[in-house]
Design an enzyme around this catalytic site. Structure first.
Site, PDB file in Angstrom:
ATOM      1  N   ASP A   1      -5.310  -1.819  12.346  1.00 16.30           N
ATOM      2  CA  ASP A   1      -4.694  -3.117  12.575  1.00 16.30           C
ATOM      3  C   ASP A   1      -5.138  -3.724  13.912  1.00 16.30           C
ATOM      4  O   ASP A   1      -5.432  -4.923  13.992  1.00 16.30           O
ATOM      5  CB  ASP A   1      -3.173  -3.002  12.509  1.00 16.30           C
ATOM      6  CG  ASP A   1      -2.650  -1.799  13.293  1.00 16.30           C
ATOM      7  OD1 ASP A   1      -3.470  -1.115  13.940  1.00 16.30           O
ATOM      8  OD2 ASP A   1      -1.437  -1.535  13.245  1.00 16.30           O
TER       9      ASP A   1
ATOM     10  N   LYS B   1      -9.502   5.638   4.247  1.00 14.87           N
ATOM     11  CA  LYS B   1      -8.035   5.686   4.222  1.00 14.87           C
ATOM     12  C   LYS B   1      -7.420   4.308   3.947  1.00 14.87           C
ATOM     13  O   LYS B   1      -7.837   3.604   3.038  1.00 14.87           O
ATOM     14  CB  LYS B   1      -7.518   6.300   5.520  1.00 14.87           C
ATOM     15  CG  LYS B   1      -8.014   7.727   5.735  1.00 14.87           C
ATOM     16  CD  LYS B   1      -7.470   8.343   7.001  1.00 14.87           C
ATOM     17  CE  LYS B   1      -7.978   9.769   7.157  1.00 14.87           C
ATOM     18  NZ  LYS B   1      -7.492  10.416   8.390  1.00 14.87           N
ATOM     19  N   LYS B   2      -6.414   3.918   4.743  1.00 15.36           N
ATOM     20  CA  LYS B   2      -5.669   2.688   4.446  1.00 15.36           C
ATOM     21  C   LYS B   2      -6.547   1.451   4.566  1.00 15.36           C
ATOM     22  O   LYS B   2      -6.428   0.517   3.758  1.00 15.36           O
ATOM     23  CB  LYS B   2      -4.461   2.564   5.383  1.00 15.36           C
ATOM     24  CG  LYS B   2      -3.635   1.309   5.129  1.00 15.36           C
ATOM     25  CD  LYS B   2      -2.480   1.180   6.109  1.00 15.36           C
ATOM     26  CE  LYS B   2      -1.726  -0.120   5.871  1.00 15.36           C
ATOM     27  NZ  LYS B   2      -0.601  -0.291   6.820  1.00 15.36           N
TER      28      LYS B   2
ATOM     29  N   SER C   1       0.835  -1.198   0.000  1.00 16.47           N
ATOM     30  CA  SER C   1       0.000   0.000   0.000  1.00 16.47           C
ATOM     31  C   SER C   1       0.872   1.251   0.000  1.00 16.47           C
ATOM     32  O   SER C   1       1.872   1.328   0.711  1.00 16.47           O
ATOM     33  CB  SER C   1      -0.927   0.016   1.221  1.00 16.47           C
ATOM     34  OG  SER C   1      -0.171  -0.037   2.420  1.00 16.47           O
TER      35      SER C   1
ATOM     36  N   ASP D   1      -3.267   4.615  -3.536  1.00 19.20           N
ATOM     37  CA  ASP D   1      -4.452   5.332  -3.069  1.00 19.20           C
ATOM     38  C   ASP D   1      -4.408   6.813  -3.410  1.00 19.20           C
ATOM     39  O   ASP D   1      -5.363   7.529  -3.113  1.00 19.20           O
ATOM     40  CB  ASP D   1      -4.611   5.151  -1.556  1.00 19.20           C
ATOM     41  CG  ASP D   1      -6.052   4.977  -1.152  1.00 19.20           C
ATOM     42  OD1 ASP D   1      -6.839   4.437  -1.953  1.00 19.20           O
ATOM     43  OD2 ASP D   1      -6.417   5.389  -0.034  1.00 19.20           O
TER      44      ASP D   1
ATOM     45  N   ASP E   1       3.861  -2.653   4.194  1.00 17.24           N
ATOM     46  CA  ASP E   1       3.939  -1.233   3.872  1.00 17.24           C
ATOM     47  C   ASP E   1       4.927  -1.043   2.729  1.00 17.24           C
ATOM     48  O   ASP E   1       5.803  -1.894   2.488  1.00 17.24           O
ATOM     49  CB  ASP E   1       4.385  -0.431   5.093  1.00 17.24           C
ATOM     50  CG  ASP E   1       3.292  -0.363   6.154  1.00 17.24           C
ATOM     51  OD1 ASP E   1       2.118  -0.620   5.809  1.00 17.24           O
ATOM     52  OD2 ASP E   1       3.607  -0.070   7.319  1.00 17.24           O
TER      53      ASP E   1
ATOM     54  N   LYS F   1       5.988  11.735  -0.630  1.00 15.76           N
ATOM     55  CA  LYS F   1       6.334  11.506   0.768  1.00 15.76           C
ATOM     56  C   LYS F   1       6.881  10.098   0.987  1.00 15.76           C
ATOM     57  O   LYS F   1       7.646   9.875   1.923  1.00 15.76           O
ATOM     58  CB  LYS F   1       5.109  11.727   1.659  1.00 15.76           C
ATOM     59  CG  LYS F   1       4.617  13.169   1.676  1.00 15.76           C
ATOM     60  CD  LYS F   1       3.422  13.325   2.611  1.00 15.76           C
ATOM     61  CE  LYS F   1       2.936  14.770   2.650  1.00 15.76           C
ATOM     62  NZ  LYS F   1       1.753  14.935   3.529  1.00 15.76           N
TER      63      LYS F   1
END
Length: 959
Positions: A661, A418-419, A241, A277, A443, A247
């Site tokens: 998580d 979001k994630k 993801s 995303d 990640d 960034k």
């Protein structure tokens, strides 16, 4: 959008039962043909009406046929060799005794000086014994628990009980002996100490049963990769993801993807899905370049068996890269590959430089069409398959794993979560395209450091005994680029090497967000199967009467309450008989319609995806065309797909917190699943962590904010899941994960007390007797001994343990405190407060980021504590010098209290000083301001004024 009329009962599944008897575990996944292999043709969704119209409003990609409701019972074949996992300890004991007997015969033969039967018999016997030994070894367990030696764990448990008793007597003494001349200070300290005791209990007792584990990769290969036959290892989808490539550097993401594509696992069993995303064309172009470079990098890795298989980390290693390398061409090919990688880096850097200059009309692709993701908040869904089986080959002609780019649809007015929402989109896309029974999430900055990491997870997931009730295998997080002294406890060794080991002995470690291999069916919201250990009588009955037939009417009602048992790879996990239980009063048409509606309510309106959820061991139908699968994959990532479904509530990553998580793992544990902690000798994954003070505090702030959100939600472990199968020690661990930010309030008050005591001349403890002082001494000794014994059984060094203690105070009085107020504003008032970080300077040397100072409001509380405690120390010593020797005794207790605070905040103070003590101006100004305020307060208190003016009057001028 046209209504989808397909009933789940009308979907046809090709079932191959030819090798039904020989299958022991997860079978191979049917291969999916290449969906597309062009770098310029991107599959993009339109609006929902156009997508539905392409299907003609029918959406019937499969042939009309019913799913078989059961599997025929097989007769007992007495000629074949029985598996120890079918007949348990009896057969296993017989095999073990047989093997020991053969070993004894071989030992006797060697002692007598030669093999029986001459030299010719030696080779035959050796081959037979070796083959028998391999068969026995292949049927052995794939992993086992390694208990902590009793010589290490027993003293640890004893000291915990002793510490608990001492703590009870200590608190009793503190409550029954108030300090009346400093009642407010005493009451504050007692409340803080009671909360610290509760917090310690929540943290300590889940570590009562720590264990280690050992995996056997050789047995995994012997069992599921027989020589000369196709691999039977389970397929694994890997999720990566990313959001903002400016960034999250694209080169870092590329290295993660390359390490996945070159993993030591059958290529037809691995598929890599990258979630973008942010719908960034930079990420898309980076993956295009990465897929081309992978054609050269993957065969190089596998030819020379290099580690790690992320090129940036491999070429940056400061080791002897020629060690254990015997191929004459290695040096030449390594130099050529390093040059290829440097050219690859230059191309990526050029893409990054170009991305900073966005054209006014937006980005365009090479075919002249506009990039669909120019508006990151309003764009269609996009899927691109860069590598696949029909055209994805390396330079040597070998197949490469799939590489799929996914960017879900985003529209204004939708909550995209979001994630967590992005991960759920990947679950659905992969369920349509490959539907592997397991998937690994990483990640974008966590690369595979151990090429056998997936095999390590499969040793647990595919173990016929251990793996049945396992929802995920969690690996510890390890990091590169941390300063040698780990000033801000970035490695988090105490959590990963102590806390999670302890939880592994209860119900399993919590899910930490990355480096985790999931069972797909567990994430679909199913309850864990009840793993019953059969008795010897059950083995005898199975031996005499054969396997028990399914669908026995005598126990059909009780079996409906149990979780579904494991089945063969080609058989749906839930047959239509299971699905249609409870609707017997309806006719066939109504049954099919109700079954379809029930599953669409849970999983969404996609017959293809709903059908994929029926297979416990994964796989997709052979008869579906690639274009149909792509269109269905586009549909399941539409922004309205999750409406009125269980996604984010009971299925997939759970919504409601920035730390999705914790919630996701908690829900699975409540359903009776257990997780496993796997710590291979070579770390499975490595990532990057913020070593800068401000960035580190903001990371901790995000974690603490998520815990506060869970605490204020319906999923709080204090009141959620009591009807499930969550163990009470596991519940204590989850309670600790969501209440620890609250500790910041008593911790801030407790760290302020030393300065107040030094400035006022009062103390929180009355004058104590020698007997009472034993409770204080015993408590301090028990704290130290607990830490020493904990380090002894876990192998954690004293430096890591002490850094953890220091950062617990630093984070507690800063990030955790802000998280409480920010969480209250967000949950109760709907105000989302963000703390911005502004960089003020930098350094290009090694660990230069460590010395970058970024001012943020999180620095105010710890800075204030350091200043007021230093002022208090100066004031206390000055008062003692003025008052004489009799005041030094009470002063030592106060000074010890103040130095305890300063020593714990020392890394923070060092971070404020920067390199070579170059203190930022803002810190100097803040320190002068606080020092001035407390100096004025001290003058106002006036400790030097005599408290007995009458004595001066009596003495007069003659004094």
């Amino acid at each position: 959008m046209d209504k989808r009329t397909n009933a789940v009962s009308k979907v046809h599944y090709p079932i191959d039962q030819t090798n039904h008897l020989q299958q022991q575990s997860v079978a191979t996944m049917p291969q999916v043909p290449l969906l597309t292999n062009t770098r310029h043709v991107l599959q993009v969704s339109g609006d929902l009406e156009s997508v539905s119209s392409e299907y003609g409003g029918k959406r019937r990609p499969y042939a009309d046929s019913n799913i078989p409701s059961s599997v025929e019972s097989r007769s007992m074949d007495m000629s074949r060799e029985f598996s120890p996992y079918e007949f348990g300890d009896i057969a296993w004991k017989e095999r073990l005794d047989s093997w020991k007997l053969k070993q004894d015969k071989m030992q006797m033969t060697m002692t007598e000086g030669g093999p029986p039967g001459g030299v010719g018999a030696d080779a035959d016997d050796h081959g037979q014994n070796g083959e028998a030994h391999m068969n026995v070894d292949a049927r052995g367990p794939l992993s086992r628990v390694m208990p902590i030696p009793s010589s290490k764990i027993t003293p640890y448990r004893i000291i915990i009980v002793v510490r608990l008793i001492i703590l009870a007597f200590f608190l009793r003494y503190r409550i029954l002996n108030p300090v009346y001349d400093a009642y407010g200070l005493w009451l504050t300290s007692v409340i803080c100490e009671i909360w610290f005791a509760i917090s310690w209990i929540l943290d300590q007792f889940p570590k009562w049963f720590p264990i280690n584990r050992e995996t056997y990769l050789d047995r995994l290969s012997l069992r599921f990769e027989p020589e000369g036959k196709p691999s039977q290892l389970a397929a694994v989808d890997v999720y990566v993801s990313t959001v903002d490539p400016l960034k999250e550097p694209p080169l870092v993401t590329a290295n993660t993807v390359l390490s996945i594509l070159s993993v030591d696992y059958p290529v037809d069993k691995v598929s890599c899905y990258v979630s973008d995303d942010g719908a960034a064309m930079l990420t898309f172009e980076t993956l295009s370049e990465t897929s081309e470079f992978a054609r050269k990098w993957v065969p190089f890795c596998k030819k020379f068996n290099i580690e790690p298989r992320a090129p940036e980390m491999y070429f940056a290693q400061k080791i002897d890269y020629l060690k254990d390398k015997v191929q004459p061409t290695f040096v030449k090919e390594r130099r050529a590959m390093k040059r290829e990688y440097e050219e690859f880096k230059v191309r990526i850097n050029a893409l990054v430089a170009k991305a900073h200059k966005v054209p006014e009309e937006g980005w365009t692709m090479q075919d002249g069409t506009a990039w669909p993701g120019n508006n990151t908040r309003d764009h269609p869904g996009m899927i691109q398959v860069f590598l696949g089986h029909s055209g994805g080959h390396d330079i040597e002609g070998n197949e490469l794993p799939r590489l799929v780019y996914v960017s879900r649809e985003k529209r204004p007015g939708f909550n995209h979560h979001k994630k967590a929402g992005a991960m759920n989109a990947l679950v659905r896309v992969s369920g349509v395209l490959t539907n592997a029974p397991f998937f690994l999430n990483l990640d974008c900055d966590h690369y595979i450091n151990n090429s056998k990491a997936i095999r390590e997870a499969m040793c647990i997931m595919m173990d016929p005994e251990v793996g049945k009730g396992v929802c995920y295998v969690q690996f510890p997080q390890r990091f590169d680029g941390i300063d040698l002294h780990d000033r801000y406890a970035n490695h988090n060794v105490v959590f990963f090497d102590i806390n999670l080991k302890g939880l592994d002995g209860v119900q399993g470690p919590v899910y930490v967000g990355t480096g985790c291999c999931f069972r797909r069916q567990a994430l679909y919201g199913h309850d864990a199967p009840f793993v019953d250990k059969p008795s010897n009588d059950d083995f005898i009955m199975r031996f005499l009467c054969g396997p028990r037939k399914k669908g026995n009417p005598s126990n059909s009602k009780s079996s409906s309450k149990r979780a579904p048992a494991r089945t063969e790879s080609s058989v749906p996990m839930f047959t239509l008989e299971d699905v249609e239980e409870g609707i017997e009063g309806f006719d066939d048409d109504n049954k099919a319609l109700l079954s379809q509606k029930n599953h669409e309510k849970r999983f969404g309106q996609s017959p293809v995806f709903v059908a994929s959820t029926f297979y416990e061991n994964g796989g997709v139908p052979h008869s579906v065309s690639p274009s149909s699968l792509l269109k269905e994959a586009i549909h399941v990532i539409s922004c309205g797909y999750e409406d009125k479904t269980d996604w984010g509530k009971e299925i997939g990553w759970i919504y409601g917190s920035v730390t999705e998580d914790i919630l996701t793992g908690f829900k699975m544990h409540c359903r009776g699943w257990r997780s496993i902690y796997c710590m291979p000798t070579r770390p499975a994954f490595k990532g990057s962590a913020p070593i800068n003070l401000s960035d580190r505090l903001h990371q901790v702030l995000r974690w603490a904010l998520g815990s506060v959100e869970i605490f204020l939600s319906k999923h709080c472990p204090l009141w959620y899941g009591y009807g499930g199968r969550l163990k009470w020690l596991q519940r204590l661990a989850y309670v600790n994960t969501i209440v620890y930010p609250i500790t910041s309030i008593p911790l801030l008050a407790y760290c302020t007390l030393p300065a107040v005591c030094l400035l006022t001349g009062k103390f929180i403890i009355p004058s104590i007797s020698n007997f009472a002082s034993l409770w204080f001494i015993s408590l301090f000794l028990s704290i130290f001994i607990t830490g020493i014994l904990e380090m002894r059984w876990s192998g954690v060094g004293i430096d890591d343990w002490w850094r953890n203690e220091q950062f617990w105070v630093i984070g507690g009085v800063s990030a955790h405190l802000f998280a409480i107020f920010q969480g209250l504003l967000k949950v109760l008032a709907g105000i989302d407060t963000n703390f911005t970080v502004t960089a003020k300077g930098g350094d290009d040397e090694d660990f230069g980021e460590l010395y970058v100072f970024k001012w943020t409001t999180l620095l105010i509380p710890p800075t204030s504590l350091i200043v007021i405690n230093l002022v208090g120390v100066v004031a206390g010593i000055s008062d003692a010098l003025n008052s004489g020797y009799q005041s030094w005794g009470p002063l030592f207790g106060k000074l010890f209290f103040a130095f305890w605070v300063i020593v714990h905040l020392y890394p923070f103070l060092k971070g404020l000083m920067g390199r070579q003590n170059r203190t930022p101006t803002i810190v100097i100004v803040w320190s002068i301001l606080l020092a001035s305020i407390f100096s004025l307060l001290w003058v106002r208190i006036d400790p030097f004024t005599s408290e007995t003016p009458t004595s001066q009057g009596q003495c007069g001028d003659n004094c």
